[in-house]
Each structure stands twice: as C-alpha cells, then as structure tokens.
Design an enzyme around this catalytic site. Structure first.
Site, short mmCIF file in Angstrom:
data_model
loop_
_atom_site.label_atom_id
_atom_site.label_comp_id
_atom_site.label_asym_id
_atom_site.label_seq_id
_atom_site.Cartn_x
_atom_site.Cartn_y
_atom_site.Cartn_z
N ASN A 1 -6.66 6.49 -1.56
CA ASN A 1 -5.85 5.72 -1.34
C ASN A 1 -6.01 4.45 -2.22
O ASN A 1 -7.02 3.47 -2.17
CB ASN A 1 -5.85 4.92 0.05
CG ASN A 1 -4.79 4.01 0.41
OD1 ASN A 1 -4.20 3.46 -0.36
ND2 ASN A 1 -4.64 4.07 2.08
N CYS B 1 -4.97 -2.86 2.99
CA CYS B 1 -4.50 -3.17 4.32
C CYS B 1 -5.65 -3.13 5.37
O CYS B 1 -6.09 -4.17 5.45
CB CYS B 1 -3.84 -1.54 4.61
SG CYS B 1 -3.04 -1.59 6.36
N ASN C 1 0.42 -1.08 5.39
CA ASN C 1 1.10 -0.13 6.32
C ASN C 1 0.63 -0.20 7.58
O ASN C 1 -0.29 0.26 7.89
CB ASN C 1 1.38 1.15 6.02
CG ASN C 1 2.35 1.32 4.57
OD1 ASN C 1 3.39 1.90 4.80
ND2 ASN C 1 1.53 1.21 3.55
N GLU D 1 -5.91 8.95 7.57
CA GLU D 1 -6.23 8.58 6.25
C GLU D 1 -7.63 9.13 5.95
O GLU D 1 -8.03 9.38 4.76
CB GLU D 1 -6.70 6.83 6.21
CG GLU D 1 -5.16 6.35 6.27
CD GLU D 1 -5.36 4.75 5.68
OE1 GLU D 1 -5.75 4.63 4.88
OE2 GLU D 1 -4.69 3.98 6.31
N LYS E 1 -9.42 2.26 -1.78
CA LYS E 1 -9.42 1.78 -0.35
C LYS E 1 -10.83 2.00 0.18
O LYS E 1 -11.26 3.21 0.23
CB LYS E 1 -8.64 2.29 0.44
CG LYS E 1 -8.29 1.57 1.91
CD LYS E 1 -7.02 1.84 2.63
CE LYS E 1 -6.91 1.36 3.97
NZ LYS E 1 -5.80 1.84 4.70
N GLU F 1 0.92 -1.28 0.05
CA GLU F 1 -0.01 0.03 0.17
C GLU F 1 0.88 1.29 -0.03
O GLU F 1 1.87 1.31 0.50
CB GLU F 1 -0.82 0.09 1.24
CG GLU F 1 -1.68 1.27 1.81
CD GLU F 1 -2.16 1.20 3.13
OE1 GLU F 1 -1.49 0.78 3.91
OE2 GLU F 1 -3.22 1.61 3.17
N1 CDT Z 1 -2.76 1.45 6.51
C1 CDT Z 1 -3.82 1.00 7.27
O1 CDT Z 1 -5.04 0.64 6.96
N2 CDT Z 1 -3.29 0.59 8.45
C2 CDT Z 1 -4.34 0.06 9.40
C3 CDT Z 1 -4.12 0.37 10.93
C4 CDT Z 1 -5.05 0.03 11.76
S1 CDT Z 1 -4.99 0.47 13.23
C5 CDT Z 1 -6.09 -0.82 13.99
C6 CDT Z 1 -4.33 -1.41 9.48
O2 CDT Z 1 -5.49 -1.98 9.43
O3 CDT Z 1 -3.15 -2.11 9.43
#
Ligand code: CDT
Length: 311
Positions: free
Chosen positions: A110, A172, A197, A146, A127, A47
């Site tokens: 995204n 993600c 990420n 985000e 996303k 991502e």
């Molecule tokens: N980039 C991204 O979507 N990161 C989220 C962090 C969420 S914290 C629960 C993830 O789901 O990894």
C-alpha cells in the site's frame, strides 16, 4: 524571504467497484486544475486513490484482486495526471496499490509517491502500520484485510527535499501512531502528507460514529503540534457501493490548529496559504528535540512491541 506556499488537499468522494481508472484519473486531473487555479503548488490525494477501498472485500485468488494494483507508475491510464502536473508545474502525493518484482519475487504494498512539479517521482513510501486482519473475521458487515493483500512497508519513513521544503509521507492508519511523525520530524520534515480511507464503522468494537472523526482529527492536530510541522490529510470518503467512510480532509498548522477542512463527502478541494516557517518557534522552544529529548529513557519504544507488566 517568505516561505509562504499554497498547499491543496484533494478529497475524493466514492469510487465504486465498477468505476474505471480513466474516470478516476479525470477526477484527479480536474481537482489538480482547480488547485492550480487557486494558486496551489502541491496537492495531496488520498490513500488507494485510483480504486475502491478493496480491502473491505474477501478475495481468495490473486486473479480476483490483481486488477486493483498498478504494475507501473505512470501507466498509460495514469499518465494524464503526470502530464497535468508538468503542464501546471504542480507537485503531488498519490496513494495507490503497488505490485512490483523484487529479486524475482512479486511483492504488493500500500504505497504513496511524491511527484515533483516537473512530473518526476522523487519519493516513495510503503505503508508500515497495516490495520485489520489477514483472515476474514466473518461476522462483520465488511472486512478490513490490508494484512492479506499487502506486505508491511520496507522503506521506513522517508523525508524528501522539494523546492518548497522537506516533505514526509505516511498513509492512513500510520497517523494514529506518534512514532510515525517523530521519525519524520527527526529527519527535518516540515510538511507531512497523508491519504486515508477510514470506514465510519469500526468492525472490531462498537465505537460511536462521532469518535471516528474525533480520533482522526486528534491524531492530525497532535502530530502537527508535537513536531512543529504542517499536516495535509486527504480522505476518500462517502458511500462506496454502500460502505461508508468518513470525510474530514484537513490542513493542520504546526500550532495544532485545523486551518481548512472539507465539508462534503465528495470530491472537494481545500487550500491554505501555508507559512513554512510557522513551526520554527515550536521546534526552537517546547519541542527543541536536541535540547529536551531524553533518549536514554526511550529504549522500550524500539525494543518492545506490546505491553509487558513487571509483577
Ligand atoms: N485504511 C486504513 O488504514 N484505515 C484505518 C481503519 C482502522 S480502524 C481503527 C484507519 O486508521 O483509518
């Protein structure tokens, strides 16, 4: 006829605020060449693979964060990746921050694209499950904004026919939601590709570090098994300007077993020779959707968002 295909997942180590696009694209090209040398036909990149994970920072003016977005793909800076794909006849998934104009209005998403082995974009996903907040929470070491920088995706969960099989994309946080994968599986997806990420620390509550990796793996393995499909998951990880993110890039079989896993928090390629028919028996038996799904009882999933308790 055997439907065995070597898939690669290209994990990326940190990309810092001052890393140039040119240097990042070179890293992606190097990983793609390694994938080709190992016989891979498709590569999954992370991502927001072209920049640092910028939603951790608070920016108030669009001029401050515009530099993280791509207005065109391929662009002069990303063209080498597309050229390499065409030269090696290798397809890829790439996550990036998309800036586009729709009906005269600037929109930001995204996004991930699916690029065929001849270098053409054959699919796009924006996303849907955006995590974090729109406004800074203020008392954390970093933010997760985000919802500030991106709109919720407007393309649903598309599935694309490729020369090797049907490929679905998500990004993600989407991997934590079973709805994501079931929708794609209902369209016949045989492979799910995703980049992520994931910060090692959860800023919303005190979660033990080991659980971050556990929940990541649990999400991938259950998605694979419950839909009889392969999962390709690529991390951007390590310490970006001091902010750490988990690695654990993985290839998961339709049986729910992780068959390849990255061990570093750096640029690392993992591959597996995947039998695309391996999930067929699961989709014919325990998860034969046509036979066993009971949609007359699933209405709440699409009509209600949060929990409502009848007193
Ligand atoms: N980039 C991204 O979507 N990161 C989220 C962090 C969420 S914290 C629960 C993830 O789901 O990894």
């Amino acid at each position: 006829m055997s439907r065995r295909v070597v898939f690669a997942v290209a994990q990326l180590g940190p990309i810092h605020l001052d890393s140039s696009r040119k240097a990042v694209v070179k890293r992606l090209v190097d990983l793609m060449r390694e994938a080709h040398a190992r016989g891979a036909k498709w590569v999954t990149f992370p991502e927001l693979a072209l920049t640092t994970f910028f939603p951790r920072y608070v920016y108030n003016d669009v001029e401050e964060y515009d530099r993280f977005f791509e207005e065109e793909l391929p662009s002069p800076e990303t063209q080498p990746l597309f050229d390499c794909a065409r030269e090696l006849s290798i397809g890829f998934y790439l996550g990036y921050a998309e800036k586009t104009v729709i009906d005269g209005k600037v929109r930001r998403f995204n996004t991930s694209v699916l690029v065929s082995p001849n270098g053409d974009i054959i699919g796009k996903y924006r996303k849907i499950h955006l995590p974090g907040t729109k406004d800074p929470i203020g008392d954390a070491e970093f933010e997760h904004l985000e919802k500030r920088y991106f709109e919720v995706g407007d393309l649903g969960f598309p599935v694309h026919k490729s020369e090797v099989g049907r490929i679905g994309m998500c990004i993600c946080n989407d991997r934590r939601w079973p709805e994501t994968f079931r929708v794609m599986a209902l369209k016949g997806a045989e492979v799910f590709m995703l980049g992520y990420n994931t910060p090692t620390r959860n800023i919303h509550y005190n979660e033990p570090a080991h659980l971050r990796e556990h929940h990541h793996r649990l999400s991938l393995e259950s998605a694979a098994y419950q839909n009889g499909a392969w999962v390709m998951a690529a991390a951007k990880c390590g310490s970006e300007d001091g902010f750490t993110m988990i690695g654990g890039s993985a290839i998961v079989a339709p049986t729910g077993e992780t068959v390849a896993r990255a061990v570093s928090e750096d640029d690392e390629l993992i591959t597996h020779n995947c039998d695309l028919d391996l999930g067929a028996y699961i989709r014919r038996s325990v998860f034969n959707f046509a036979k066993h799904r009971r949609i007359e009882h699933y209405g709440l999933i699409t009509t209600q968002t949060g929990v409502e308790i009848e007193e």
